[in-house]
Design a protein around this motif. Structure first.
Motif, PDB file in Angstrom:
ATOM      1  N   TYR A 431       6.997  -2.372  -1.730  1.00 43.55           N
ATOM      2  CA  TYR A 431       7.852  -1.248  -2.130  1.00 43.55           C
ATOM      3  C   TYR A 431       7.971  -1.206  -3.654  1.00 43.55           C
ATOM      4  CZ  TYR A 431      12.101   1.502  -2.906  1.00 43.55           C
ATOM      5  OH  TYR A 431      13.005   2.425  -3.361  1.00 43.55           O
ATOM      6  N   VAL A 432       7.768  -0.025  -4.234  1.00 45.99           N
ATOM      7  CA  VAL A 432       7.988   0.195  -5.668  1.00 45.99           C
ATOM      8  C   VAL A 432       8.835   1.457  -5.800  1.00 45.99           C
ATOM      9  CG1 VAL A 432       6.966   0.581  -7.931  1.00 45.99           C
ATOM     10  CG2 VAL A 432       5.759  -0.834  -6.245  1.00 45.99           C
ATOM     11  N   GLY A 433      10.022   1.313  -6.384  1.00 46.99           N
ATOM     12  CA  GLY A 433      10.932   2.438  -6.504  1.00 46.99           C
ATOM     13  C   GLY A 433      10.953   3.012  -7.911  1.00 46.99           C
ATOM     14  N   GLN A 434      11.757   4.040  -8.071  1.00 46.80           N
ATOM     15  CA  GLN A 434      11.883   4.697  -9.367  1.00 46.80           C
ATOM     16  C   GLN A 434      12.529   3.760 -10.384  1.00 46.80           C
ATOM     17  OE1 GLN A 434      14.078   8.355  -9.214  1.00 46.80           O
ATOM     18  NE2 GLN A 434      14.211   8.558 -11.431  1.00 46.80           N
ATOM     19  N   ASP A 435      13.591   3.100  -9.978  1.00 44.96           N
ATOM     20  CA  ASP A 435      14.279   2.140 -10.845  1.00 44.96           C
ATOM     21  C   ASP A 435      13.960   0.740 -10.328  1.00 44.96           C
ATOM     22  OD1 ASP A 435      15.543   4.158 -12.374  1.00 44.96           O
ATOM     23  OD2 ASP A 435      17.012   4.427 -10.767  1.00 44.96           O
ATOM     24  N   SER A 436      12.897   0.174 -10.825  1.00 43.26           N
ATOM     25  CA  SER A 436      12.462  -1.137 -10.334  1.00 43.26           C
ATOM     26  C   SER A 436      13.418  -2.217 -10.838  1.00 43.26           C
ATOM     27  CB  SER A 436      11.038  -1.428 -10.798  1.00 43.26           C
ATOM     28  OG  SER A 436      10.142  -0.547 -10.179  1.00 43.26           O
ATOM     29  N   PHE A 437      14.114  -2.829  -9.936  1.00 47.74           N
ATOM     30  CA  PHE A 437      15.115  -3.825 -10.297  1.00 47.74           C
ATOM     31  C   PHE A 437      14.421  -5.141 -10.617  1.00 47.74           C
ATOM     32  CE2 PHE A 437      18.197  -7.156  -9.585  1.00 47.74           C
ATOM     33  CZ  PHE A 437      19.354  -6.637 -10.135  1.00 47.74           C
ATOM     34  N   LEU A 438      14.784  -5.716 -11.751  1.00 46.15           N
ATOM     35  CA  LEU A 438      14.302  -7.042 -12.127  1.00 46.15           C
ATOM     36  C   LEU A 438      15.486  -7.997 -12.159  1.00 46.15           C
ATOM     37  CD1 LEU A 438      11.759  -6.304 -15.015  1.00 46.15           C
ATOM     38  CD2 LEU A 438      11.361  -6.391 -12.551  1.00 46.15           C
ATOM     39  N   PHE A 439      15.256  -9.190 -11.634  1.00 47.22           N
ATOM     40  CA  PHE A 439      16.309 -10.194 -11.588  1.00 47.22           C
ATOM     41  C   PHE A 439      16.355 -10.963 -12.907  1.00 47.22           C
ATOM     42  CE2 PHE A 439      14.982  -9.437  -7.248  1.00 47.22           C
ATOM     43  CZ  PHE A 439      16.189  -9.337  -6.569  1.00 47.22           C
ATOM     44  N   LYS A 440      17.491 -11.544 -13.203  1.00 46.01           N
ATOM     45  CA  LYS A 440      17.607 -12.367 -14.396  1.00 46.01           C
ATOM     46  C   LYS A 440      16.627 -13.536 -14.290  1.00 46.01           C
ATOM     47  CE  LYS A 440      20.795 -15.135 -17.155  1.00 46.01           C
ATOM     48  NZ  LYS A 440      22.165 -15.680 -17.275  1.00 46.01           N
ATOM     49  N   ILE A 459      -0.357 -15.252  -9.860  1.00 43.00           N
ATOM     50  CA  ILE A 459       0.615 -14.434 -10.603  1.00 43.00           C
ATOM     51  C   ILE A 459      -0.088 -13.678 -11.734  1.00 43.00           C
ATOM     52  CG2 ILE A 459       2.613 -14.549 -12.149  1.00 43.00           C
ATOM     53  CD1 ILE A 459       3.632 -16.886 -10.423  1.00 43.00           C
ATOM     54  N   VAL A 460      -0.956 -14.369 -12.456  1.00 39.43           N
ATOM     55  CA  VAL A 460      -1.689 -13.736 -13.556  1.00 39.43           C
ATOM     56  C   VAL A 460      -2.634 -12.658 -13.020  1.00 39.43           C
ATOM     57  CG1 VAL A 460      -3.388 -14.123 -15.375  1.00 39.43           C
ATOM     58  CG2 VAL A 460      -1.498 -15.740 -15.070  1.00 39.43           C
ATOM     59  N   ALA A 461      -3.289 -12.944 -11.897  1.00 34.81           N
ATOM     60  CA  ALA A 461      -4.200 -11.964 -11.299  1.00 34.81           C
ATOM     61  C   ALA A 461      -3.442 -10.703 -10.896  1.00 34.81           C
ATOM     62  CB  ALA A 461      -4.902 -12.576 -10.090  1.00 34.81           C
ATOM     63  N   ALA A 462      -2.246 -10.874 -10.345  1.00 31.31           N
ATOM     64  CA  ALA A 462      -1.425  -9.718  -9.964  1.00 31.31           C
ATOM     65  C   ALA A 462      -1.024  -8.916 -11.195  1.00 31.31           C
ATOM     66  CB  ALA A 462      -0.185 -10.186  -9.201  1.00 31.31           C
ATOM     67  N   ALA A 463      -0.661  -9.598 -12.269  1.00 30.41           N
ATOM     68  CA  ALA A 463      -0.273  -8.913 -13.504  1.00 30.41           C
ATOM     69  C   ALA A 463      -1.462  -8.136 -14.084  1.00 30.41           C
ATOM     70  CB  ALA A 463       0.253  -9.917 -14.519  1.00 30.41           C
ATOM     71  N   LYS A 464      -2.652  -8.735 -14.029  1.00 33.92           N
ATOM     72  CA  LYS A 464      -3.841  -8.039 -14.527  1.00 33.92           C
ATOM     73  C   LYS A 464      -4.134  -6.797 -13.689  1.00 33.92           C
ATOM     74  CE  LYS A 464      -6.170 -12.024 -16.645  1.00 33.92           C
ATOM     75  NZ  LYS A 464      -7.322 -12.954 -16.587  1.00 33.92           N
ATOM     76  N   ALA A 465      -3.996  -6.914 -12.379  1.00 27.75           N
ATOM     77  CA  ALA A 465      -4.249  -5.773 -11.504  1.00 27.75           C
ATOM     78  C   ALA A 465      -3.269  -4.640 -11.768  1.00 27.75           C
ATOM     79  CB  ALA A 465      -4.159  -6.210 -10.041  1.00 27.75           C
ATOM     80  N   GLY A 493       8.299   1.572 -18.602  1.00 30.23           N
ATOM     81  CA  GLY A 493       6.930   1.401 -18.122  1.00 30.23           C
ATOM     82  C   GLY A 493       6.576  -0.046 -17.869  1.00 30.23           C
ATOM     83  N   GLN A 494       7.083  -0.948 -18.715  1.00 27.66           N
ATOM     84  CA  GLN A 494       6.827  -2.372 -18.516  1.00 27.66           C
ATOM     85  C   GLN A 494       7.511  -2.883 -17.244  1.00 27.66           C
ATOM     86  OE1 GLN A 494       8.303  -3.747 -22.290  1.00 27.66           O
ATOM     87  NE2 GLN A 494       6.282  -3.705 -23.268  1.00 27.66           N
ATOM     88  N   ARG A 495       8.731  -2.429 -17.025  1.00 28.68           N
ATOM     89  CA  ARG A 495       9.434  -2.838 -15.795  1.00 28.68           C
ATOM     90  C   ARG A 495       8.662  -2.362 -14.566  1.00 28.68           C
ATOM     91  NH1 ARG A 495      14.099  -1.246 -18.709  1.00 28.68           N
ATOM     92  NH2 ARG A 495      14.267   0.701 -17.531  1.00 28.68           N
ATOM     93  N   GLN A 496       8.177  -1.128 -14.599  1.00 30.84           N
ATOM     94  CA  GLN A 496       7.451  -0.591 -13.458  1.00 30.84           C
ATOM     95  C   GLN A 496       6.186  -1.382 -13.179  1.00 30.84           C
ATOM     96  OE1 GLN A 496       9.630   0.985 -11.807  1.00 30.84           O
ATOM     97  NE2 GLN A 496       8.536   2.891 -11.440  1.00 30.84           N
ATOM     98  N   ARG A 497       5.451  -1.768 -14.246  1.00 26.47           N
ATOM     99  CA  ARG A 497       4.214  -2.506 -14.031  1.00 26.47           C
ATOM    100  C   ARG A 497       4.475  -3.924 -13.525  1.00 26.47           C
ATOM    101  NH1 ARG A 497       0.992  -1.231 -19.456  1.00 26.47           N
ATOM    102  NH2 ARG A 497       3.021  -0.404 -20.139  1.00 26.47           N
TER     103      ARG A 497
END
Length: 601
Positions: A431-440, A459-465, A493-497
């Motif tokens: 799930y990816v929403g409009q306001d992507s919540f990031l935890f502390k 984790i790095v592979a996911a970030a690259k994708a 944009g960074q939060r969404q990615r």
């Protein structure tokens, strides 16, 4: 409750309070019965030492001051030291034991409160303010341990001490003892009615405390709105009102809880004065031994404090029991998402999603979905579009089982999701929403939430994708960079990615995108769209979008209005049809053209 006099308890507490006390003893008292027995034994030693302190006063007067015995002076001095050393160690043992029990109970209840929160459904959170949970953790979690320890201390320390000293008084002078015992209980009866008032005031104090937390949290989270609309004065006045309300309730509670003091001190003064007058008369005129009188008066003086604490028990306990009542009201709520463990495990083989005449309403008489009926084919993108309030987001929430349909079915590869466990269902959905919540925490932590336990390479592979690796490594601390509260140290944009990277790491066969690019600027949207294209490749994808350009290539577009699918097809088919979608498309692109012309001028 066998060791608590039922008759005495019913005199002090009403039926509701008795039920809470019995439940506390049943749920928590039994778990710690061995430790409570140890604490109770320590209190017995304390009571005995206090009683011996009164007894020894007779020998101090008669043997030292009347007989002037040096041997008695040293012997009595040693006995006093022994009594108080034993009492000191017993007090230490009692306090440490009760504190350990209290800490264990608080920890367990905090865990139960949090587990209960996780077991509640989305509807519960929609009707509750988040500060209620903070207030419960801070205010209610210690109420159970406080109430139990108050009861145990009253029974073990105060009542045992009072009984021991009363016995000592009867040993020294039965007549004086009767005189004291007749007068003192009046104080206990006089403070019984204060408990109900204390509970009422305590509820007001809790509400004020919650209001303070609410104002603090909303000011912190909405500080940009506060600053941009110059709402500092309004928020300051709102917080000041909450603080004044809390202060007023706290002061009133202090007054109610302290009302017993004048009554208790008056009764104590009358009792002591009567004893002094009568005892002095006997010593002066009847030749009674002064040692007996001083031992008696010492026992009486020592007894006044535990008697006052017992008298205040109903008042003090009422405030703790209010917290216990609120705790059980919360813990006893039904858990809509609680499952039996016998539910089926969802198996996704192809990823075909089918809505069959699904109906739903948040409130009676206000239908939101009126027979939603469509199919999302495996590996394809199905877009849900339409005017605001048509039911698009609710439709997606139904697939996640945030809410349960009031009619119809939702199938995944022919399996009714209502028959499957929520965990197995949600584990198959990214799930990816409009306001992507990031935890502390760090960027790495937030990506890893997609699949706890994932390796660094994954984790790095996911970030690259997700086209996030480059900007992440551009930070000084890279993947260890903190995201701040709700990800506020990153751009939209960074939060969404990062959210997309989290979905990549989860590697679920079904993807839900709820307006994942609507709040982004053109450059950020382009990067996020490319990341989403990679994420959705080969997966069944449901997209909610207001910008129709983002779903132009979707294999299927469902136009939802008033809770129904009124049009369905590819974009070219819908435009050729000239219906609602064509009107939305025309309106949106004409508006975009006008904005472009205005910008060019």
């Amino acid at each position: 409750m066998s060791w608590l006099s039922e008759k005495l308890a019913k005199k002090w507490f009403n039926a509701g309070q008795m039920h809470l006390i019995e439940r506390l003893l049943r749920e928590q008292g039994r778990k710690h019965v061995r430790s409570y027995v140890i604490a109770f034994a320590m209190m017995g030693v304390i009571a005995a030492c206090t009683t011996f302190s009164a007894y020894i006063m007779k020998d101090i007067i008669d043997r030292i001051f009347v007989d002037r015995s040096i041997e008695a002076m040293w012997a009595i001095g040693g006995a006093i030291v022994t009594i108080y050393v034993v009492k000191g160690f017993a007090t230490y043992g009692q306090q440490v034991t009760l504190t350990r029990i209290a800490n264990n109970i608080v920890a367990e209840i905090q865990t139960r409160i949090f587990d209960k929160m996780l077991a509640m459904d989305i509807a519960f959170y929609n009707r509750s303010h988040s500060t209620e949970f903070i207030a419960r953790q801070a205010f209610i979690s210690s109420a159970a341990s406080g109430a139990l320890n108050m009861l145990i201390t009253a029974l073990g320390r105060d009542i045992l001490t009072t009984l021991g000293l009363t016995f000592a008084m009867f040993q020294q002078d039965p007549v004086l003892a009767v005189l004291a015992v007749v007068i003192m209980p009046g104080a206990i009866i006089g403070v019984r009615k204060l408990g109900a008032k204390a509970k009422k005031v305590m509820m007001t104090e809790f509400s004020g405390f919650a209001s303070i937390l609410e104002s603090l949290q909303e000011t912190a989270q909405g500080i940009r709105v506060v600053k941009s609309f110059t709402l500092e004065g309004h928020m300051r006045a709102r917080q000041s009102e909450a603080i004044r309300s809390f202060e007023s309730a706290a002061n009133k509670l202090a007054r109610v809880q302290s009302r017993s003091s004048p009554l208790m001190e008056t009764f104590a003064g009358v009792a002591i004065a009567a004893v002094v007058v009568y005892g002095g008369y006997r010593v002066i005129y009847n030749g009674a031994e002064p040692g007996n009188f001083f031992a008696f008066i010492t026992a009486l003086l020592l007894a006044t404090e535990p008697v006052k604490r017992v008298a205040r028990l109903q008042v003090d306990l009422s405030t703790s029991l209010m917290g216990v009542e609120m705790l059980y009201e919360f813990l006893d709520q039904q858990e809509p998402e609680k499952e039996t463990g016998t539910e089926l495990e969802l198996k996704v083989t192809q990823g075909r999603v089918e809505f069959q005449q699904v109906e739903f309403s948040y409130r009676a008489g206000e239908q939101v979905l009126n027979g939603i009926d469509f199919v999302a084919e495996p590996g394809e993108t199905t877009a849900l579009v339409g005017r605001s309030g048509g039911g698009k987001t609710t439709t997606m929430a139904m697939l996640l089982r945030f809410y349960e349909p009031t009619g119809g079915r939702i199938l995944i590869d022919g399996q009714d999701i209502a028959q499957c466990s929520r965990r197995s269902l949600r584990s198959q959905i990214g799930y990816v929403g409009q306001d992507s919540f990031l935890f502390k925490g760090s960027i790495r932590d937030n990506i890893a939430y997609g699949r706890p336990g994932a390796s660094e390479d994954e984790i790095v592979a996911a970030a690259k994708a997700a086209f996030a690796h480059d900007f992440i490594t551009g930070f000084e601390n890279g993947y260890d960079s903190p995201v701040g509260e709700q990800g506020m140290q990153l751009s939209g944009g960074q939060r969404q990615r990062i959210a997309i990277a989290r979905a990549f790491l989860k590697n679920a066969p079904l993807i839900l995108l709820d307006e994942a690019t609507s709040a982004l600027d053109t450059e950020s949207e382009r990067a996020v769209q490319e990341a989403l294209k990679q994420l959705c490749a080969g997966r069944t994808t449901l997209v909610i979008a207001h910008r129709l350009s983002t779903v132009a290539k979707a294999e299927r577009i469902c136009v939802i209005e008033s809770g129904k699918v009124i049009e369905m097809g590819r974009q070219d088919q819908l435009l050729a049809k000239g219906g609602v979608y064509a009107l939305l498309h025309k309106t949106q692109f004409e508006s975009a053209a006008l904005l472009a012309e205005a910008a060019a001028e």
